[in-house]
Design a protein around this motif. Sequence first.
Motif, PDB file in Angstrom:
ATOM      1  N   PHE A 273      56.154  80.688  49.692  1.00  0.00           N
ATOM      2  CA  PHE A 273      55.863  82.303  48.999  1.00  0.00           C
ATOM      3  C   PHE A 273      54.585  82.277  48.266  1.00  0.00           C
ATOM      4  N   ASN A 274      54.029  83.460  48.395  1.00  0.00           N
ATOM      5  CA  ASN A 274      52.713  83.728  47.393  1.00  0.00           C
ATOM      6  C   ASN A 274      52.822  83.100  46.204  1.00  0.00           C
ATOM      7  N   PRO A 275      51.932  82.596  45.592  1.00  0.00           N
ATOM      8  CA  PRO A 275      51.841  82.297  44.279  1.00  0.00           C
ATOM      9  C   PRO A 275      51.830  83.523  43.187  1.00  0.00           C
ATOM     10  N   LYS A 276      52.664  83.348  42.039  1.00  0.00           N
ATOM     11  CA  LYS A 276      52.852  84.125  41.138  1.00  0.00           C
ATOM     12  C   LYS A 276      52.345  83.637  39.820  1.00  0.00           C
ATOM     13  N   PRO A 277      51.530  84.578  39.106  1.00  0.00           N
ATOM     14  CA  PRO A 277      51.032  83.939  37.625  1.00  0.00           C
ATOM     15  C   PRO A 277      52.098  83.694  36.711  1.00  0.00           C
ATOM     16  N   ILE A 278      52.110  82.494  36.267  1.00  0.00           N
ATOM     17  CA  ILE A 278      53.038  82.240  34.976  1.00  0.00           C
ATOM     18  C   ILE A 278      52.188  81.667  33.873  1.00  0.00           C
ATOM     19  N   ILE A 279      50.940  81.343  33.702  1.00  0.00           N
ATOM     20  CA  ILE A 279      49.981  81.060  32.647  1.00  0.00           C
ATOM     21  C   ILE A 279      48.931  81.939  32.653  1.00  0.00           C
ATOM     22  N   ARG A 280      48.562  82.647  31.647  1.00  0.00           N
ATOM     23  CA  ARG A 280      47.025  83.259  31.548  1.00  0.00           C
ATOM     24  C   ARG A 280      46.578  82.674  30.173  1.00  0.00           C
ATOM     25  N   GLN A 281      45.346  81.973  30.615  1.00  0.00           N
ATOM     26  CA  GLN A 281      44.531  81.551  29.210  1.00  0.00           C
ATOM     27  C   GLN A 281      43.311  82.280  29.389  1.00  0.00           C
ATOM     28  N   SER A 282      42.200  81.832  28.288  1.00  0.00           N
ATOM     29  CA  SER A 282      41.046  82.638  28.275  1.00  0.00           C
ATOM     30  C   SER A 282      39.995  82.195  29.532  1.00  0.00           C
ATOM     31  N   ASN A 283      40.244  80.638  29.676  1.00  0.00           N
ATOM     32  CA  ASN A 283      39.223  80.221  31.024  1.00  0.00           C
ATOM     33  C   ASN A 283      39.750  80.014  32.079  1.00  0.00           C
ATOM     34  N   TYR A 284      41.337  80.036  32.395  1.00  0.00           N
ATOM     35  CA  TYR A 284      41.906  79.709  33.614  1.00  0.00           C
ATOM     36  C   TYR A 284      43.362  80.369  33.616  1.00  0.00           C
ATOM     37  N   GLU A 285      43.644  80.775  34.751  1.00  0.00           N
ATOM     38  CA  GLU A 285      45.246  81.348  34.915  1.00  0.00           C
ATOM     39  C   GLU A 285      45.866  80.240  35.757  1.00  0.00           C
TER      40      GLU A 285
ATOM     41  N   GLY B  63      47.384  73.485  30.695  1.00  0.00           N
ATOM     42  CA  GLY B  63      48.896  74.091  30.589  1.00  0.00           C
ATOM     43  C   GLY B  63      49.166  74.515  29.319  1.00  0.00           C
ATOM     44  N   ALA B  64      50.188  75.015  29.372  1.00  0.00           N
ATOM     45  CA  ALA B  64      50.656  76.121  28.330  1.00  0.00           C
ATOM     46  C   ALA B  64      52.082  76.418  28.515  1.00  0.00           C
ATOM     47  N   THR B  65      52.612  77.304  27.348  1.00  0.00           N
ATOM     48  CA  THR B  65      53.913  77.689  27.409  1.00  0.00           C
ATOM     49  C   THR B  65      53.745  78.858  28.405  1.00  0.00           C
ATOM     50  N   ILE B  66      54.781  79.021  29.394  1.00  0.00           N
ATOM     51  CA  ILE B  66      55.115  80.028  30.282  1.00  0.00           C
ATOM     52  C   ILE B  66      54.927  81.290  29.684  1.00  0.00           C
ATOM     53  N   THR B  67      54.247  82.505  30.268  1.00  0.00           N
ATOM     54  CA  THR B  67      54.008  83.792  29.769  1.00  0.00           C
ATOM     55  C   THR B  67      54.632  84.735  30.493  1.00  0.00           C
ATOM     56  N   GLU B  68      54.782  84.577  31.747  1.00  0.00           N
ATOM     57  CA  GLU B  68      55.417  85.528  32.542  1.00  0.00           C
ATOM     58  C   GLU B  68      56.214  84.724  33.985  1.00  0.00           C
ATOM     59  N   ASN B  69      56.778  85.419  34.680  1.00  0.00           N
ATOM     60  CA  ASN B  69      57.715  85.054  35.714  1.00  0.00           C
ATOM     61  C   ASN B  69      58.303  83.761  35.549  1.00  0.00           C
ATOM     62  N   ASN B  70      59.094  83.402  34.449  1.00  0.00           N
ATOM     63  CA  ASN B  70      59.491  82.123  34.100  1.00  0.00           C
ATOM     64  C   ASN B  70      60.789  81.758  35.058  1.00  0.00           C
TER      65      ASN B  70
ATOM     66  N   SER C  17      53.891  74.084  44.299  1.00  0.00           N
ATOM     67  CA  SER C  17      52.536  74.403  44.286  1.00  0.00           C
ATOM     68  C   SER C  17      52.017  75.039  43.086  1.00  0.00           C
ATOM     69  N   ILE C  18      50.764  74.688  42.515  1.00  0.00           N
ATOM     70  CA  ILE C  18      50.154  75.422  41.575  1.00  0.00           C
ATOM     71  C   ILE C  18      48.769  75.906  42.071  1.00  0.00           C
ATOM     72  N   SER C  19      48.303  77.034  41.611  1.00  0.00           N
ATOM     73  CA  SER C  19      47.148  77.456  41.934  1.00  0.00           C
ATOM     74  C   SER C  19      46.560  77.607  40.493  1.00  0.00           C
ATOM     75  N   VAL C  20      45.238  77.068  40.429  1.00  0.00           N
ATOM     76  CA  VAL C  20      44.446  77.208  39.074  1.00  0.00           C
ATOM     77  C   VAL C  20      43.373  77.992  39.271  1.00  0.00           C
ATOM     78  N   LEU C  21      43.206  79.236  38.722  1.00  0.00           N
ATOM     79  CA  LEU C  21      41.925  80.285  38.928  1.00  0.00           C
ATOM     80  C   LEU C  21      41.235  79.889  37.608  1.00  0.00           C
ATOM     81  N   PHE C  22      39.964  79.515  37.957  1.00  0.00           N
ATOM     82  CA  PHE C  22      38.968  79.240  36.821  1.00  0.00           C
ATOM     83  C   PHE C  22      38.348  80.495  36.745  1.00  0.00           C
ATOM     84  N   LYS C  23      38.168  80.941  35.525  1.00  0.00           N
ATOM     85  CA  LYS C  23      37.403  81.881  35.075  1.00  0.00           C
ATOM     86  C   LYS C  23      36.337  81.653  34.004  1.00  0.00           C
ATOM     87  N   GLU C  24      36.313  80.799  33.144  1.00  0.00           N
ATOM     88  CA  GLU C  24      35.168  80.449  32.207  1.00  0.00           C
ATOM     89  C   GLU C  24      34.891  78.944  32.272  1.00  0.00           C
ATOM     90  N   ILE C  25      35.423  78.262  33.153  1.00  0.00           N
ATOM     91  CA  ILE C  25      35.072  76.783  33.202  1.00  0.00           C
ATOM     92  C   ILE C  25      34.883  76.564  34.674  1.00  0.00           C
TER      93      ILE C  25
END
Length: 159
Positions: free
Chosen positions: A36-48, A142-149, A65-73
Amino acid sequence: MKNYFFIIGLLISVLVNAQCDIKTNNKPDGNKIKYFNPKPIIRQSNYEVATAIYKNVTTNKYMVSISVLFKEINPMDVKGDLTIQTTSQKSIVLKLINSNKIKMNGRDLTLALFDLDSSSKKNLENNSLKSLFFKMNGKTYGATITENNSILINELNCL
């Protein structure tokens, strides 16, 4: 009356399958992978973080699978285990298969695959995600799941 039940059954079947957007990849080594195409589950200020299920149809092996998108790091490789807390009382710890840094649409990503054993699969089939943690460069992310739990429940039920 039978026609009505048939039509209702057909509509339900179509709606369920419409939610199962399964991709298939036939690998050069002969393995057939469904994913499946990955769906976002965690959004942080420097990564998703996004997640998805992969299934090797040839070997009947499941992976998360996990996909980590780097924004500020700076981009980093995922190292070590993936820890998932679900709504059950038991945490899941999955072993890393591989991790690769890539550039997609001009953005830095790390893609990591983890082996999904049968008891962990049963847990994920029946329980929503609460939190997810992994390591990069010796630091825990990582963190608490914020969406698509319930994303993994839905995807496992589609396969």
